[in-house]
Design an enzyme around this catalytic site. Structure first.
Site, PDB file in Angstrom:
ATOM      1  CE  LYS A  73       0.920   1.723   4.094  1.00 34.53           C
ATOM      2  NZ  LYS A  73       1.526   2.938   4.427  1.00 34.53           N
ATOM      3  CG  ASP A  99      -0.930   0.070   7.331  1.00 34.42           C
ATOM      4  OD1 ASP A  99      -1.774   0.976   7.474  1.00 34.42           O
ATOM      5  OD2 ASP A  99       0.296   0.253   7.422  1.00 34.42           O
TER       6      ASP A  99
HETATM    7  O1  C5P Z   1      -0.232  -0.902  13.664  1.00 38.49           O
HETATM    8  P1  C5P Z   1       1.190  -0.995  13.237  1.00 38.49           P
HETATM    9  O2  C5P Z   1       1.869  -2.245  13.689  1.00 38.49           O
HETATM   10  O3  C5P Z   1       1.408  -0.721  11.792  1.00 38.49           O
HETATM   11  O4  C5P Z   1       1.892   0.196  13.981  1.00 38.49           O
HETATM   12  C1  C5P Z   1       3.274   0.202  14.241  1.00 38.49           C
HETATM   13  C2  C5P Z   1       3.575   1.406  15.115  1.00 38.49           C
HETATM   14  O5  C5P Z   1       3.360   2.610  14.358  1.00 38.49           O
HETATM   15  C3  C5P Z   1       2.686   1.554  16.327  1.00 38.49           C
HETATM   16  O6  C5P Z   1       3.188   0.839  17.426  1.00 38.49           O
HETATM   17  C4  C5P Z   1       2.744   3.056  16.580  1.00 38.49           C
HETATM   18  O7  C5P Z   1       3.964   3.414  17.205  1.00 38.49           O
HETATM   19  C5  C5P Z   1       2.802   3.625  15.178  1.00 38.49           C
HETATM   20  N1  C5P Z   1       1.454   3.984  14.657  1.00 38.49           N
HETATM   21  C6  C5P Z   1       0.823   5.122  15.157  1.00 38.49           C
HETATM   22  N2  C5P Z   1      -0.400   5.482  14.678  1.00 38.49           N
HETATM   23  C7  C5P Z   1      -1.008   4.754  13.714  1.00 38.49           C
HETATM   24  C8  C5P Z   1      -0.382   3.610  13.177  1.00 38.49           C
HETATM   25  C9  C5P Z   1       0.861   3.246  13.670  1.00 38.49           C
HETATM   26  O8  C5P Z   1       1.374   5.803  16.025  1.00 38.49           O
HETATM   27  N3  C5P Z   1      -2.179   5.148  13.259  1.00 38.49           N
END
Ligand code: C5P
Length: 317
Positions: free
Chosen positions: A21, A155
């Site tokens: 993405k 995602d």
């Molecule tokens: O959800 P994902 O594993 O992709 O997120 C990885 C990190 O990215 C989270 O632990 C957070 O620190 C940050 N994040 C965030 N806000 C989001 C998505 C991700 O702060 N909307």
């Protein structure tokens, strides 16, 4: 909870493809109490994607191997093979949810750059959910898989959904967007990855105590997408994480400048980076831009691709 899979008709192995993405627009709100950030984003799925092959393991183990797709320059050594692998976690989560005792052998065939801001891990998790649902015959619907997936990564629901979609919440809430059937992109791959939490933290530091408004996607971008106005889409590409990614990786500015000089309609750091994506007028322009970027030496590799691709789906099995 669901019962054990029906015996007899289960497919022993399936292959599922899931897209990388990009965020055509990524607005990031203030840090929430849970550490995440509310987003207002336009997700777009690329034809560049990973495949996950899933084979039933009657002994009940969940194992994962990772290989590079033919010709793909991906650092597969950087992907964990242990229990922490996101695809393996997705399989275990589905197995627990559906009460499945059978295991699975997962082989991830990677094309999506690792830790590149293209949600490759989420794509693999989405593919694993669809693949395990098939080989275990759990009969889960897409909505159930998306709910399970959202717990694994922000995602994952979009990797299941595909296409072009508005994302809100931490990225897990999706709504369709009217957009051109085909946009032409160049993915400029950097050397090494960036940690998503580090980039979000760098953004928080850059903002300091400044008041941050709730993010919104500009109506003008949605109008440009609806009208297939590629130059306007190029003008409205924006990413609140870009300044933070550039602070952590200043050389990305050279890539952005080079791509624009070489005729890109627009360019942007993808998600948390360090991959940079460029919008091109058409596929032929994208091919030429990818070749010129590689020749410029500003990035490790550049790949022409397109969107919008479908979400995770079975391609063989
Ligand atoms: O959800 P994902 O594993 O992709 O997120 C990885 C990190 O990215 C989270 O632990 C957070 O620190 C940050 N994040 C965030 N806000 C989001 C998505 C991700 O702060 N909307």
């Amino acid at each position: 909870m669901r019962g054990l899979p029906r015996s007899g008709a289960a497919q022993p192995a399936v292959t599922v493809r899931a897209p990388a993405k990009i965020n055509i627009y990524l607005g990031v709100g203030p840090r929430r109490p849970d550490g995440f950030h509310d987003l207002a984003t336009v997700f777009h799925a690329l034809h560049l994607g990973d495949e996950v092959v899933a084979e039933r393991d009657e002994a009940g183990r969940v194992t994962v191997d990772v290989v590079a797709a033919d010709g793909a320059m991906v650092d597969v050594a950087a992907v964990p093979r242990d229990k922490s692998n996101l695809a393996a976690r997705a399989a275990r989560a589905l197995g627990r949810y559906a009460g499945v005792e059978c295991g699975v052998r997962l082989t991830i065939v990677k094309r999506i750059p690792v830790a590149g801001g293209l949600a490759g891990g989420s794509a693999d998790a989405a593919a694993a959910l669809v693949a395990c649902d098939a080989v275990w015959e759990t009969g889960c619907g897409r909505a159930e898989l998306a709910t399970l997936g959202a717990r694994l990564g922000s995602d994952v629901p979009f990797a299941l959904h595909g296409g072009t979609a508005l994302g809100s919440g931490r990225g897990e809430r999706l709504a369709p967007v009217m957009a051109p059937a085909r946009l032409s992109w160049v993915v400029a791959v950097a050397d090494g990855g960036l940690s998503t939490p580090d980039v979000y933290s760098a953004l928080d530091d850059l903002r300091g105590d400044a008041e941050v408004d709730p993010p919104t996607v500009p109506d003008a971008l949605l109008t440009a997408l609806r009208h297939s106005d590629v130059p306007a889409v190029g003008r409205y590409l924006d990413n609140d994480l870009q300044a933070a990614a550039l602070q952590l990786r200043p050389r990305l500015q050279e890539v952005l400048d080079e791509g624009r000089q070489l005729g890109a309609v627009g360019g942007i750091v993808s998600g948390s980076g360090p991959t940079v994506v460029f919008l091109a007028d058409d596929d032929r322009a994208a091919q030429a831009l990818a070749a010129d970027l590689v020749a410029s030496g500003t990035c490790q590799d550049a790949v022409a691709t397109g969107g919008a691709a479908a979400g995770a789906r079975i391609v063989a099995g």
